[in-house]
Scaffold this motif. Structure first.
Motif, PDB file in Angstrom:
ATOM      1  N   GLU A 187      -7.965   4.574  -2.254  1.00  0.00           N
ATOM      2  CA  GLU A 187      -8.245   3.267  -2.980  1.00  0.00           C
ATOM      3  C   GLU A 187      -8.801   2.117  -2.356  1.00  0.00           C
ATOM      4  O   GLU A 187      -8.867   1.181  -2.811  1.00  0.00           O
ATOM      5  N   ILE A 188      -8.832   2.153  -0.913  1.00  0.00           N
ATOM      6  CA  ILE A 188      -9.172   1.098  -0.015  1.00  0.00           C
ATOM      7  C   ILE A 188     -10.531   0.344  -0.429  1.00  0.00           C
ATOM      8  O   ILE A 188     -10.451  -0.836  -0.672  1.00  0.00           O
ATOM      9  N   LEU A 212       1.215   0.385  -4.727  1.00  0.00           N
ATOM     10  CA  LEU A 212       0.678   1.830  -4.680  1.00  0.00           C
ATOM     11  C   LEU A 212       1.608   3.057  -4.064  1.00  0.00           C
ATOM     12  O   LEU A 212       2.406   2.364  -3.120  1.00  0.00           O
ATOM     13  N   ALA A 264       0.874  -1.215   0.147  1.00  0.00           N
ATOM     14  CA  ALA A 264      -0.050  -0.042   0.079  1.00  0.00           C
ATOM     15  C   ALA A 264       0.674   1.320   0.025  1.00  0.00           C
ATOM     16  O   ALA A 264       0.415   2.396  -0.405  1.00  0.00           O
ATOM     17  N   VAL A 302       0.509  -2.708   4.805  1.00  0.00           N
ATOM     18  CA  VAL A 302       0.375  -1.373   5.063  1.00  0.00           C
ATOM     19  C   VAL A 302       1.446  -0.806   5.977  1.00  0.00           C
ATOM     20  O   VAL A 302       1.343  -1.122   7.310  1.00  0.00           O
ATOM     21  N   ASP A 312      -2.949   7.165  -3.758  1.00  0.00           N
ATOM     22  CA  ASP A 312      -3.280   7.218  -2.256  1.00  0.00           C
ATOM     23  C   ASP A 312      -3.727   6.118  -1.784  1.00  0.00           C
ATOM     24  O   ASP A 312      -5.055   5.806  -2.096  1.00  0.00           O
ATOM     25  N   PHE A 313      -3.273   5.196  -1.085  1.00  0.00           N
ATOM     26  CA  PHE A 313      -4.048   4.083  -0.497  1.00  0.00           C
ATOM     27  C   PHE A 313      -5.349   4.316   0.280  1.00  0.00           C
ATOM     28  O   PHE A 313      -6.184   3.717   0.032  1.00  0.00           O
ATOM     29  N   VAL A 342      -2.013  -7.852   2.307  1.00  0.00           N
ATOM     30  CA  VAL A 342      -1.718  -6.432   2.161  1.00  0.00           C
ATOM     31  C   VAL A 342      -0.877  -6.032   3.123  1.00  0.00           C
ATOM     32  O   VAL A 342      -1.022  -6.199   4.392  1.00  0.00           O
ATOM     33  N   LYS A 362       1.825   7.264  -3.396  1.00  0.00           N
ATOM     34  CA  LYS A 362       1.149   8.629  -3.492  1.00  0.00           C
ATOM     35  C   LYS A 362       2.039   9.755  -3.968  1.00  0.00           C
ATOM     36  O   LYS A 362       1.896  10.516  -4.673  1.00  0.00           O
TER      37      LYS A 362
END
Length: 385
Positions: free
Chosen positions: A121-122, A88, A43, A139, A117-118, A137, A90
């Motif tokens: 996108e979530i 991902l 992410a 994070v 931006d995560f 995932v 940003k």
């Protein structure tokens, strides 16, 4: 295996990547026999602080190496598991490097890299993960941010086939726990009345704060994907006696939690070795070669656990002489959560109780060198004294 020298002055990242690699390998090989496809998501892919031109010391590069290796191993056993990776980032400058890396990548894993931006996108990401896909995932934001808040992660936490590894930046959180500028973000992560919640959990402040966070993750997951299990692994500052960050892991499988615990256990010794190596280097004059290696030094595993508390956990399940309990994976996972420990702590405390004649494994009838109870076999314990 990483070249650890590439992680000079950021040894905590080495431990994080090692942990990620170890667990991801076990996960993909197991998932490959049960699910139709696998999705890996980074992410906050960066790249950040890479010292390698080929970006081989980044989390996404290390993960890809594991994914490619697992895909080949599965294929040898007749399983052609489709694997896709979503990266991902940003920040535009970092995303540009990330996208360039993905465009040049040659391998069997399908990569999608994008500047995004995560946080935005979530929901779409969660919706894109199909019912027959399993997803992991990562994070891993810089600093602590509201993106690690349980309510933000809820769409992913609620999906049965999704596991998360969340980097909770502990050093920053502790530093700004009472700072006026961070109250909104911290309240989102730990709850509005977080100090009272921490006091209610009890134990050390650090352990209690972590416990509050994992409780909130479970609460926001609800029951739509089944019971959420959550545990945390502390990664220590390589130069100071304090926790740098926690790797918080969530899964809908008690087996997954036990597997994470065993990977964490195996990583502790490497973490101790790494900290000892840093200490030796700092103690040596600049430019001087160390006279001995860590292979020649007895490096203690740096863990402090209240074994008496863990022993009481077992005895609470066996309140009187003659009491019996079947130890399955659900029970073992619950103990790991409730007492913020590793499986090795549960096994060691149980070994002490067995050696003292207080408890016996009535399914085995003998004391074992390491694992006193095998939860996958649903063995039975009985109170003797």
């Amino acid at each position: 295996m990483h070249d650890k020298d590439r992680y000079e002055s950021r040894e905590q990242a080495w431990i994080k990547h090692l942990m990620l690699e170890k667990y991801l390998e076990i996960l993909v090989l197991k998932v490959g026999t049960k699910w139709k496809s696998f999705v890996y998501v980074d992410a906050f892919a960066g790249p950040w602080d890479s010292t390698s031109e080929d970006l081989s010391d980044t989390s996404f590069s290390r993960a890809l190496a594991v994914l490619e290796s697992c895909k080949k191993r599965l294929k040898k056993n007749g399983v052609d598991l489709p694997i896709r990776a979503i990266f991902l980032e940003k920040k535009k400058s970092s995303a540009s490097r990330l996208i360039s890396y993905a465009e040049k990548y040659v391998g069997d894993v399908k990569i999608e890299a994008k500047c995004a931006d995560f946080l935005d996108e979530i929901n779409a990401l969660s919706a894109s993960i199909k019912k027959d896909e399993f997803a992991f995932v990562l994070v891993d934001p810089t600093g602590f941010k509201d993106v690690t808040a349980p309510r933000v992660l809820a769409p992913l936490l609620q999906k049965r086939g999704v596991e998360l590894m969340i980097n909770l930046m502990w050093d920053h959180i502790n530093r700004f726990w009472s700072h006026s500028d961070t109250q909104n973000a911290l309240s989102d992560i730990f709850g509005e009345d977080r100090d009272s919640a921490v006091a209610a959990v009890g134990g050390s402040v650090e352990s209690a704060r972590c416990g509050v966070y994992t409780q909130r993750l479970r609460a926001h997951a609800g029951s739509s994907g089944g019971r959420l299990w959550a545990s945390a692994f502390p990664v220590l500052n390589p130069r100071k006696k304090r926790t740098h960050y926690y790797l918080v892991y969530t899964t809908h499988s008690p087996t997954g939690l036990l597997t994470f615990s065993r990977v964490a256990e195996s990583t502790w010794q490497e973490q101790s070795n790494t900290r000892a190596q840093v200490k030796l280097k700092r103690a040596s004059p600049e430019g001087q070669t160390l006279l001995f290696s860590l292979d020649e030094v007895d490096v203690p595993v740096e863990r402090s656990i209240d074994l008496d508390s863990v022993k009481r956990a077992w005895l609470s399940l066996l309140p009187s002489v003659g009491s019996q309990v079947v130890v399955d994976e659900n029970l073992m996972a619950r103990l790991l959560e409730d007492y913020s420990c590793l499986e090795c702590d549960l096994q060691l405390s149980l070994k002490i109780l067995i050696s003292e004649g207080v408890v016996e494994n009535s399914s085995s009838g003998r004391t074992r060198p390491k694992r006193q109870v095998h939860p996958e076999r649903k063995e039975k314990l009985r109170r003797l004294l």
